[in-house]
Design a protein around this motif. Sequence first.
Motif, mmCIF file in Angstrom:
data_model
loop_
_atom_site.group_PDB
_atom_site.id
_atom_site.type_symbol
_atom_site.label_atom_id
_atom_site.label_comp_id
_atom_site.label_asym_id
_atom_site.label_seq_id
_atom_site.Cartn_x
_atom_site.Cartn_y
_atom_site.Cartn_z
ATOM 1 N N VAL A 115 -65.523 -91.922 -11.352
ATOM 2 C CA VAL A 115 -64.873 -93.219 -11.178
ATOM 3 C C VAL A 115 -64.425 -93.425 -9.739
ATOM 4 N N LEU A 116 -63.680 -92.450 -9.208
ATOM 5 C CA LEU A 116 -63.040 -92.636 -7.898
ATOM 6 C C LEU A 116 -64.000 -92.454 -6.727
ATOM 7 N N VAL A 117 -64.997 -91.581 -6.892
ATOM 8 C CA VAL A 117 -65.918 -91.312 -5.778
ATOM 9 C C VAL A 117 -67.241 -92.049 -5.966
ATOM 10 N N ASP A 118 -67.952 -91.754 -7.079
ATOM 11 C CA ASP A 118 -69.287 -92.323 -7.274
ATOM 12 C C ASP A 118 -69.261 -93.845 -7.400
ATOM 13 N N CYS A 119 -68.302 -94.367 -8.134
ATOM 14 C CA CYS A 119 -68.254 -95.817 -8.361
ATOM 15 C C CYS A 119 -67.407 -96.531 -7.314
ATOM 16 N N ILE A 120 -66.111 -96.217 -7.262
ATOM 17 C CA ILE A 120 -65.214 -96.956 -6.374
ATOM 18 C C ILE A 120 -65.391 -96.544 -4.917
ATOM 19 N N GLY A 121 -65.422 -95.219 -4.648
ATOM 20 C CA GLY A 121 -65.535 -94.761 -3.266
ATOM 21 C C GLY A 121 -66.807 -95.224 -2.593
ATOM 22 N N VAL A 122 -67.936 -94.975 -3.252
ATOM 23 C CA VAL A 122 -69.217 -95.430 -2.705
ATOM 24 C C VAL A 122 -69.233 -96.953 -2.611
ATOM 25 N N GLY A 123 -68.650 -97.616 -3.605
ATOM 26 C CA GLY A 123 -68.604 -99.074 -3.598
ATOM 27 C C GLY A 123 -67.827 -99.626 -2.421
ATOM 28 N N LEU A 124 -66.704 -99.000 -2.097
ATOM 29 C CA LEU A 124 -65.904 -99.449 -0.946
ATOM 30 C C LEU A 124 -66.708 -99.330 0.345
ATOM 31 N N VAL A 125 -67.419 -98.212 0.496
ATOM 32 C CA VAL A 125 -68.203 -98.004 1.712
ATOM 33 C C VAL A 125 -69.364 -98.992 1.790
ATOM 34 N N VAL A 126 -70.147 -99.108 0.707
ATOM 35 C CA VAL A 126 -71.315 -99.983 0.710
ATOM 36 C C VAL A 126 -70.902 -101.450 0.828
ATOM 37 N N ALA A 127 -69.902 -101.858 0.060
ATOM 38 C CA ALA A 127 -69.467 -103.255 0.098
ATOM 39 C C ALA A 127 -68.931 -103.630 1.478
ATOM 40 N N THR A 128 -68.127 -102.748 2.080
ATOM 41 C CA THR A 128 -67.572 -103.043 3.398
ATOM 42 C C THR A 128 -68.672 -103.101 4.453
ATOM 43 N N ALA A 129 -69.633 -102.165 4.380
ATOM 44 C CA ALA A 129 -70.723 -102.155 5.356
ATOM 45 C C ALA A 129 -71.566 -103.427 5.248
ATOM 46 N N LEU A 130 -71.938 -103.812 4.030
ATOM 47 C CA LEU A 130 -72.761 -105.008 3.863
ATOM 48 C C LEU A 130 -71.971 -106.281 4.133
ATOM 49 N N TRP A 131 -70.692 -106.275 3.809
ATOM 50 C CA TRP A 131 -69.831 -107.417 4.145
ATOM 51 C C TRP A 131 -69.814 -107.628 5.657
ATOM 52 N N TYR A 132 -69.688 -106.538 6.409
ATOM 53 C CA TYR A 132 -69.666 -106.637 7.873
ATOM 54 C C TYR A 132 -71.024 -107.073 8.411
ATOM 55 N N VAL A 133 -72.099 -106.440 7.907
ATOM 56 C CA VAL A 133 -73.441 -106.739 8.404
ATOM 57 C C VAL A 133 -73.817 -108.187 8.128
ATOM 58 N N THR A 134 -73.564 -108.657 6.907
ATOM 59 C CA THR A 134 -73.952 -110.034 6.565
ATOM 60 C C THR A 134 -73.136 -111.056 7.349
ATOM 61 N N ASN A 135 -71.845 -110.813 7.511
ATOM 62 C CA ASN A 135 -71.024 -111.765 8.269
ATOM 63 C C ASN A 135 -71.294 -111.693 9.766
ATOM 64 N N ARG A 136 -71.719 -110.533 10.227
ATOM 65 C CA ARG A 136 -71.945 -110.365 11.673
ATOM 66 C C ARG A 136 -73.316 -110.844 12.108
ATOM 67 N N TRP A 137 -74.351 -110.587 11.307
ATOM 68 C CA TRP A 137 -75.716 -110.853 11.761
ATOM 69 C C TRP A 137 -76.544 -111.762 10.860
ATOM 70 N N MET A 138 -76.093 -112.061 9.642
ATOM 71 C CA MET A 138 -76.951 -112.821 8.737
ATOM 72 C C MET A 138 -76.462 -114.233 8.432
ATOM 73 N N LEU A 139 -75.330 -114.631 8.950
ATOM 74 C CA LEU A 139 -74.856 -115.997 8.717
ATOM 75 C C LEU A 139 -75.761 -116.993 9.441
ATOM 76 N N LYS A 140 -76.090 -118.079 8.770
ATOM 77 C CA LYS A 140 -76.857 -119.136 9.418
ATOM 78 C C LYS A 140 -76.013 -119.789 10.513
ATOM 79 N N PRO A 141 -76.631 -120.223 11.596
ATOM 80 C CA PRO A 141 -75.860 -120.823 12.697
ATOM 81 C C PRO A 141 -74.956 -121.972 12.254
ATOM 82 N N ALA A 142 -75.413 -122.752 11.265
ATOM 83 C CA ALA A 142 -74.623 -123.894 10.812
ATOM 84 C C ALA A 142 -73.479 -123.487 9.891
ATOM 85 N N CYS A 143 -73.394 -122.201 9.552
ATOM 86 C CA CYS A 143 -72.383 -121.737 8.587
ATOM 87 C C CYS A 143 -71.413 -120.735 9.207
#
Length: 256
Positions: A115-143
Amino acid sequence: MFARSDSQESLPLPIFCRMDCTSAAAKRYKYLRRILRFEQMDFEFAFWQMIYLFVSPQKVYRNFHYRKQTKAQFARDDPAFLVLLALWLLISSIGFAVVLRLGVLGFLKFFLYVVLVDCIGVGLVVATALWYVTNRWMLKPACRDQDVEWGYAFDVHLNAFFPVLFILHVVLLLFYHVFIAQPWFVSLFFGNTLYLLAVGYYIYITFLGYNCLPILQGTKALLYPLTGLIFFYVCSLALTMNVSTAVMNFYHYRVL
């Protein structure tokens, strides 16, 4: 109950900026406050989502669009899915405790680790990384005045994690001792293929989660890890490396 009319599906998605909704902190507080109020949770709908993550995951993400239209947020505001996921983790952990012959203490350590490592821990790392990547490099210019909600990024992880849980903690567990753990190539092939399907499903459902957001572009890059996954799968077969047995040994010794 869950059907949507064509007129609803054809409605254009409204554009929300960062400041037009309730704050992220307030949304998290509301979500956590409901996590112990089972009478307020829609378990039927959460179960429907779990089924459709296998049958048609696109329909699950279509519902996230409806939530954006009606509640001004993509992320879930109902913790029923998380509660059902925790129940699945509990049941599968009991199965692992039986297969690995763990005692009560070993079972508790295994369950907390999953629960704490495989699900939540990995989830925190993956979600934060993709949240940063998508907001930093994948947002459309108009958005540029909008962003991907971190809560939604974590929901995408939970969506992608459930098929992994079912394939590796239910299907694999049923066949492990009687077939997968045997010293036959067909056993190695079957077990490694289950891991290929599980991780591939995780990557694909994660891609769908971000690809459905109208504010993002270039989301096909999220499918690139599939190439590395297939390469590893082929190498594991060529080297006769039983991934299932290796992971089971890791599970066993990490709770000792």
